[in-house]
Design a protein around this motif. Structure first.
Motif, PDB file in Angstrom:
ATOM      1  N   ARG A 103       0.875  -1.382  -0.011  1.00 47.58           N
ATOM      2  CA  ARG A 103       0.004  -0.049  -0.030  1.00 47.58           C
ATOM      3  C   ARG A 103       0.737   1.113   0.148  1.00 47.58           C
ATOM      4  N   MET A 104       1.930   1.307   0.807  1.00 49.08           N
ATOM      5  CA  MET A 104       2.953   2.263   0.711  1.00 49.08           C
ATOM      6  C   MET A 104       3.400   2.648  -0.784  1.00 49.08           C
ATOM      7  N   GLU A 106       2.227   1.987  -3.440  1.00 52.25           N
ATOM      8  CA  GLU A 106       1.006   2.707  -4.333  1.00 52.25           C
ATOM      9  C   GLU A 106       0.970   4.075  -4.287  1.00 52.25           C
ATOM     10  N   SER A 107       1.377   4.641  -3.405  1.00 53.87           N
ATOM     11  CA  SER A 107       1.442   6.081  -3.270  1.00 53.87           C
ATOM     12  C   SER A 107       2.258   6.842  -4.304  1.00 53.87           C
ATOM     13  N   GLU A 109       3.231  10.121  -4.169  1.00 53.19           N
ATOM     14  CA  GLU A 109       3.780  11.052  -3.682  1.00 53.19           C
ATOM     15  C   GLU A 109       5.114  10.614  -3.318  1.00 53.19           C
ATOM     16  N   ARG A 115      11.079   5.325  -2.456  1.00 53.06           N
ATOM     17  CA  ARG A 115      10.597   4.038  -3.326  1.00 53.06           C
ATOM     18  C   ARG A 115      11.737   3.037  -3.202  1.00 53.06           C
TER      19      ARG A 115
END
Length: 258
Positions: A103-104, A106-107, A109, A115
């Motif tokens: 989920r992180m 998928e950000s 930002e 990343r």
């Protein structure tokens, strides 16, 4: 001293008795005994947290701690009887970490460096997750089945009630805050609810301690000494069970008033 005051006093004594036991016990260095002892320490902390919340008039907010205690007791017992339970716990841990990292990532930002860092953590997680997933996928047991396997089927009903408080569902919110004439703040909690919470929490502590007898080391006779004291306090707590009222103020009744 009133019944609620006596109940809190005995529970605080139980906190002290459990702390005295912990101060003397010596845990093993390997599983399953090591994680069993870690679970017991967490159960002891949750018991104290629940007791302090009751002490300041926030008993229903102790429900989340007591609910976790029932789950922790189940794991503690299954570690002793099910050879694959430690693997199941590792799988649950790795699966939760994987979900979080997925989920992180998928950000939109995230910076490039963030990343890269998260992808590295995910790769490390997957190295642990994949073998466990191959072993346990399709064989996930619901909590109710774990209760049955651990010999705790009688806890299914109380566990369901505690879940409603932990999740802040509408029934729990109405029970906490819907009074006779409007919404209330810090509504006094009925004696039977407080008793249910602390009696089940005390049962967990007593039952979990008993399961450690062949796991931890104490000087000769000291385990029996601590077990007798905790058993005495548990008997005193359960002896305070309030008489059932003719018309119980249940969560469902409160919700209907809302």
């Amino acid at each position: 001293m009133s019944q609620p005051q006596t109940l809190v006093t005995l529970s605080i004594e139980m906190v002290g008795a459990v702390s005295a036991f912990i101060s003397e016990m010596r845990p093993p260095t390997r599983p399953p005994g090591r994680p069993q002892c870690a679970l017991f320490l967490t159960l002891a902390e949750q018991y104290e947290a629940a007791t302090r919340l009751v002490q300041v008039g926030l008993a229903t907010h102790a429900a989340g701690h007591v609910r976790s205690m029932l789950e922790g007791l189940t794991d503690l017992l299954l570690l002793a009887t099910q050879a694959d339970h430690l693997g199941r716990m590792k799988y649950a841990q790795a699966a939760g970490e994987k979900r979080f990292l997925d989920r992180m990532l998928e950000s939109p930002e995230l910076s490039a460096s963030q990343r890269v860092m998260l992808e590295g953590r995910l790769a490390e997680c997957m190295a642990r997750y994949q073998p466990l997933h191959n072993e346990f996928r399709g064989d996930k047991r619901p909590q109710v089945d774990d209760f049955a396997l651990a010999g705790l089927k009688s806890l299914v009903g109380p566990y369901s009630m505690l879940c409603s408080f932990a999740h802040n569902d509408l029934t729990a919110l109405a029970y906490r805050h819907q009074g006779e004439r409007g919404m209330t703040y810090r509504e006094p909690v009925p004696e039977d609810t407080t008793f249910l919470l602390l009696s089940h929490a005390s049962f967990v502590v007593m039952r979990a301690m008993g399961a450690l007898k062949s796991v931890v080391y104490l000087p000769d006779g000291r385990f029996d000494h601590h077990q007798a004291e905790i058993g005495r306090l548990y008997d005193a707590i359960t002896g305070l069970a309030p008489a059932p009222s003719i018309e119980s103020e249940s969560p469902d009744n409160r919700e209907r008033k809302a």
